[in-house]
Design an enzyme around this catalytic site. Structure first.
Site: not given
Length: 350
Positions: A161, A273
């Site tokens: 991320e 995720e």
């Protein structure tokens, strides 16, 4: 039995015709389905006591998730621990711990995604600044790739991320890292996130720093063996930090839009995720997402649920670490999907 030559001839012809039909295809499915085993990314930069500040997965946990039918683990760790001085060799003891964790997962036939869980930062320094240029990131991945080059069961997840990094700068870092990985002979599957936390719902959006869909189409991989990694939650702001899922429909729509973009690029994706609590809307949303990916195995490599690990608080909403040997509701929801895993070889996807 009636001796009817005409009937016997017709039956024989029908039997031949049936033998010529293609075998009935099994249900479509992606080939990787698994979980993030969290723990090695814990702790702050100065707290590096193994077993106190951070931990790798235990055999008990690995065995539990392998027995569910999962076949892949995304393994988060801290870049700073593995390479305490950037541009210098990997730290021997930490590399040993990482390799031991990998060997444990391999013993249970798990593919491993190596994931520096750093959000585009190192020791408080943001990537793609004079303090942390792209060459430093490439150096890290060259050194790590040399340890696992050509291992089909090791996937390189470039970064967790990244955010606060302009998309054009992030693309430069990605391409330099991939060039370095391939230059040392590592043809492993590489997972490429976008910037802005790499959300599926925001992938096609204009955001501060740029638009992932326009910029990240510029990924260059000499081996042609990469997939785009996105993350997707279903709570009110798509962050995964709340225990209700009012945006479950929006999350699915985000995956659908992203899949359309993948098709335009001739590329594949990986959902690194996603997760939710035991709230009924969250459970239904989990099923919708994994079923959608299974229906599109030409565009999806697979998924890893967030998260499990011995140190997760039992009260944390997304946690699927078992309690007293009992399955969590989210895992129970996913179990039927784990019974079907694509049998195509996914270590090379293009």
């Amino acid at each position: 039995m009636v001796n009817d030559p005409i009937r016997m001839t017709a039956l024989a012809a029908a039997a031949v015709w049936m033998l010529q039909l293609p075998a009935e295809a099994g249900p479509a499915a992606v080939c990787y389905k698994g979980v993030n085993l969290s723990g090695a990314e814990y702790g702050v930069d100065t707290d590096n006591v193994y077993g106190t500040n951070y931990i790798y997965p235990s055999e008990r946990t690995v065995k539990y998730f392998a027995e569910t039918g999962m076949n892949i683990v995304r393994l988060p760790f801290r870049w700073e621990r593995l390479q305490p001085v950037f541009g210098r060799p990997l730290e021997a003891m930490e590399l040993k711990r990482l390799k031991e964790a990998v060997e444990l997962l391999r013993a249970y036939d798990m593919t491993v995604v190596l994931n520096p869980h750093n959000f585009g930062y190192y020791d408080g320094k943001r990537m793609m600044t004079p303090d942390l240029p792209a060459q430093v990131f490439a150096d890290f991945w060259i050194r790590l790739a040399l340890e696992f080059a050509g291992d089909a069961d090791i996937v390189f997840g470039l970064m967790n991320e990244p955010y606060d990094i302009p998309a054009e700068d992030w693309l430069s870092a990605v391409n330099q890292a991939i060039t370095g990985i391939r230059a040392v002979g590592a043809d492993n599957l590489v997972l490429v996130p976008g910037t802005n936390w790499s959300g599926a719902t925001s992938w096609l959006s204009d955001r501060p720093g740029g638009n992932n869909s326009r910029v990240m189409s510029g990924v260059v991989d000499p081996a042609g063996n990469f997939a785009y990694e996105v993350h997707q939650y279903m709570d009110e702001d798509y962050s995964g930090t709340h225990e209700t899922c009012p945006k479950a429909a929006g999350a699915l729509e985000g995956l659908e839009r992203f899949t359309g973009w993948l098709a335009e690029q001739g590329a594949k994706g990986f959902l690194g995720e996603f997760g939710g609590s035991k709230d009924p809307a969250c459970l239904a949303g989990l099923t919708d997402m994994v079923r959608f990916m299974d229906a599109n195995p030409d565009r999806w490599v697979g998924w890893t649920y967030w998260a499990a690990g011995e140190w997760w608080p039992q009260t944390e909403g997304n946690n699927i670490q078992p309690v007293d040997g009992k399955d969590r509701a989210q895992l129970t929801e996913l179990m039927p999907n784990l019974q079907t895993i694509g049998d195509q070889a996914c270590e090379t996807i293009n």
